[in-house]
Design a protein around this motif. Structure first.
Motif, short mmCIF file in Angstrom:
data_model
loop_
_atom_site.label_atom_id
_atom_site.label_comp_id
_atom_site.label_asym_id
_atom_site.label_seq_id
_atom_site.Cartn_x
_atom_site.Cartn_y
_atom_site.Cartn_z
N ASN A 39 0.83 -1.20 0.00
CA ASN A 39 0.00 0.00 0.00
C ASN A 39 0.87 1.26 0.00
OD1 ASN A 39 -2.46 1.49 0.12
ND2 ASN A 39 -2.19 1.75 2.31
N THR A 40 2.08 1.15 -0.50
CA THR A 40 2.95 2.32 -0.54
C THR A 40 3.46 2.56 -1.96
OG1 THR A 40 4.94 1.07 0.01
CG2 THR A 40 3.73 2.04 1.85
N GLN A 41 3.79 3.81 -2.19
CA GLN A 41 4.33 4.22 -3.48
C GLN A 41 5.23 5.42 -3.24
OE1 GLN A 41 1.03 5.46 -5.91
NE2 GLN A 41 0.33 6.99 -4.44
N GLY A 42 6.08 5.70 -4.19
CA GLY A 42 6.94 6.86 -4.10
C GLY A 42 6.33 8.02 -4.86
N LEU A 43 6.33 9.18 -4.22
CA LEU A 43 5.87 10.41 -4.86
C LEU A 43 6.91 11.51 -4.65
CD1 LEU A 43 2.13 10.62 -3.67
CD2 LEU A 43 2.98 9.81 -5.88
N CYS A 44 6.91 12.48 -5.54
CA CYS A 44 7.75 13.67 -5.33
C CYS A 44 7.04 14.57 -4.32
CB CYS A 44 8.00 14.39 -6.66
SG CYS A 44 6.53 15.15 -7.39
N ASP A 45 7.73 15.57 -3.83
CA ASP A 45 7.15 16.47 -2.83
C ASP A 45 5.86 17.11 -3.33
OD1 ASP A 45 9.20 15.94 -1.01
OD2 ASP A 45 10.37 17.70 -1.61
N ASP A 46 5.86 17.62 -4.56
CA ASP A 46 4.67 18.31 -5.08
C ASP A 46 3.47 17.38 -5.19
OD1 ASP A 46 6.07 20.70 -5.25
OD2 ASP A 46 6.49 20.49 -7.40
N CYS A 47 3.67 16.18 -5.72
CA CYS A 47 2.57 15.23 -5.87
C CYS A 47 2.07 14.75 -4.51
CB CYS A 47 2.98 14.06 -6.75
SG CYS A 47 3.20 14.52 -8.49
N HIS A 48 2.99 14.55 -3.57
CA HIS A 48 2.59 14.12 -2.24
C HIS A 48 1.75 15.21 -1.56
CE1 HIS A 48 3.06 13.15 2.07
NE2 HIS A 48 2.93 11.92 1.61
N GLU A 49 2.16 16.44 -1.69
CA GLU A 49 1.41 17.55 -1.09
C GLU A 49 0.01 17.64 -1.69
OE1 GLU A 49 1.68 22.39 -0.69
OE2 GLU A 49 3.53 21.27 -0.97
N ALA A 50 -0.10 17.53 -3.01
CA ALA A 50 -1.40 17.60 -3.67
C ALA A 50 -2.30 16.44 -3.25
CB ALA A 50 -1.22 17.61 -5.19
N LYS A 51 -1.75 15.24 -3.16
CA LYS A 51 -2.54 14.07 -2.76
C LYS A 51 -2.99 14.20 -1.31
CE LYS A 51 -2.46 9.02 -2.64
NZ LYS A 51 -2.35 8.64 -1.23
N SER A 52 -2.11 14.65 -0.44
CA SER A 52 -2.45 14.82 0.97
C SER A 52 -3.55 15.87 1.15
CB SER A 52 -1.21 15.21 1.78
OG SER A 52 -0.27 14.17 1.78
N LEU A 53 -3.48 16.94 0.39
CA LEU A 53 -4.51 17.97 0.46
C LEU A 53 -5.86 17.42 0.01
CD1 LEU A 53 -5.42 20.88 0.92
CD2 LEU A 53 -4.66 21.39 -1.41
N ALA A 54 -5.87 16.66 -1.08
CA ALA A 54 -7.11 16.06 -1.57
C ALA A 54 -7.70 15.10 -0.53
CB ALA A 54 -6.86 15.34 -2.89
N GLU A 55 -6.84 14.33 0.13
CA GLU A 55 -7.31 13.40 1.16
C GLU A 55 -7.91 14.17 2.34
OE1 GLU A 55 -4.09 9.85 0.19
OE2 GLU A 55 -3.67 11.28 1.80
N ALA A 56 -7.26 15.26 2.73
CA ALA A 56 -7.76 16.06 3.85
C ALA A 56 -9.11 16.68 3.51
CB ALA A 56 -6.75 17.15 4.20
N LEU A 57 -9.26 17.16 2.30
CA LEU A 57 -10.54 17.74 1.89
C LEU A 57 -11.63 16.68 1.85
CD1 LEU A 57 -9.33 20.19 -0.90
CD2 LEU A 57 -10.15 20.76 1.40
N ARG A 58 -11.32 15.49 1.37
CA ARG A 58 -12.30 14.40 1.38
C ARG A 58 -12.71 14.07 2.80
NH1 ARG A 58 -9.13 11.73 -2.47
NH2 ARG A 58 -8.29 10.32 -0.91
N GLY A 59 -11.76 14.07 3.71
CA GLY A 59 -12.03 13.75 5.11
C GLY A 59 -12.99 14.73 5.74
N ARG A 60 -12.96 15.96 5.30
CA ARG A 60 -13.87 16.98 5.85
C ARG A 60 -15.29 16.81 5.32
NH1 ARG A 60 -9.51 21.36 4.84
NH2 ARG A 60 -8.29 21.11 6.72
N ARG A 61 -15.42 16.18 4.16
CA ARG A 61 -16.74 16.02 3.54
C ARG A 61 -17.41 14.70 3.89
NH1 ARG A 61 -14.60 16.75 -1.87
NH2 ARG A 61 -13.38 18.59 -1.62
N LEU A 62 -16.63 13.72 4.34
CA LEU A 62 -17.19 12.40 4.64
C LEU A 62 -17.90 12.41 5.98
CD1 LEU A 62 -14.26 10.06 3.55
CD2 LEU A 62 -16.38 10.47 2.33
N PRO A 63 -19.04 11.74 6.07
CA PRO A 63 -19.71 11.63 7.38
C PRO A 63 -18.89 10.73 8.29
CG PRO A 63 -20.85 10.30 5.75
CD PRO A 63 -19.78 11.09 5.02
#
Length: 65
Positions: A39-63
């Motif tokens: 369940n792991t993969q390598g990402l560059c700093d920019d891609c990791h930041e974008a993915k983490s932000l998207a996950e955080a936003l999803r977390g705020r919308r999920l019940p």
């Protein structure tokens, strides 16, 4: 991990060649992903930041579970 797959998987999908600098969980731990090598993969700093932000936003919308 980086020695076996040194490139950012997100950049590779876009045809870019960028070194991976972050170990990322494909399915985040907060969304039920396991802390295992499969369940792991390598990402560059920019891609990791974008993915983490998207996950955080999803977390705020999920019940709550």
């Amino acid at each position: 991990m980086f020695s076996a797959n040194p490139l950012c998987v997100a950049c590779e999908k876009l045809g870019r060649v960028t070194l991976a600098t972050q170990r990322d969980h494909i399915v985040s731990l907060g969304e039920g992903g396991a802390d295992v090598p499969g369940n792991t993969q390598g990402l560059c700093d920019d891609c990791h930041e974008a993915k983490s932000l998207a996950e955080a936003l999803r977390g705020r919308r999920l019940p709550p579970r």
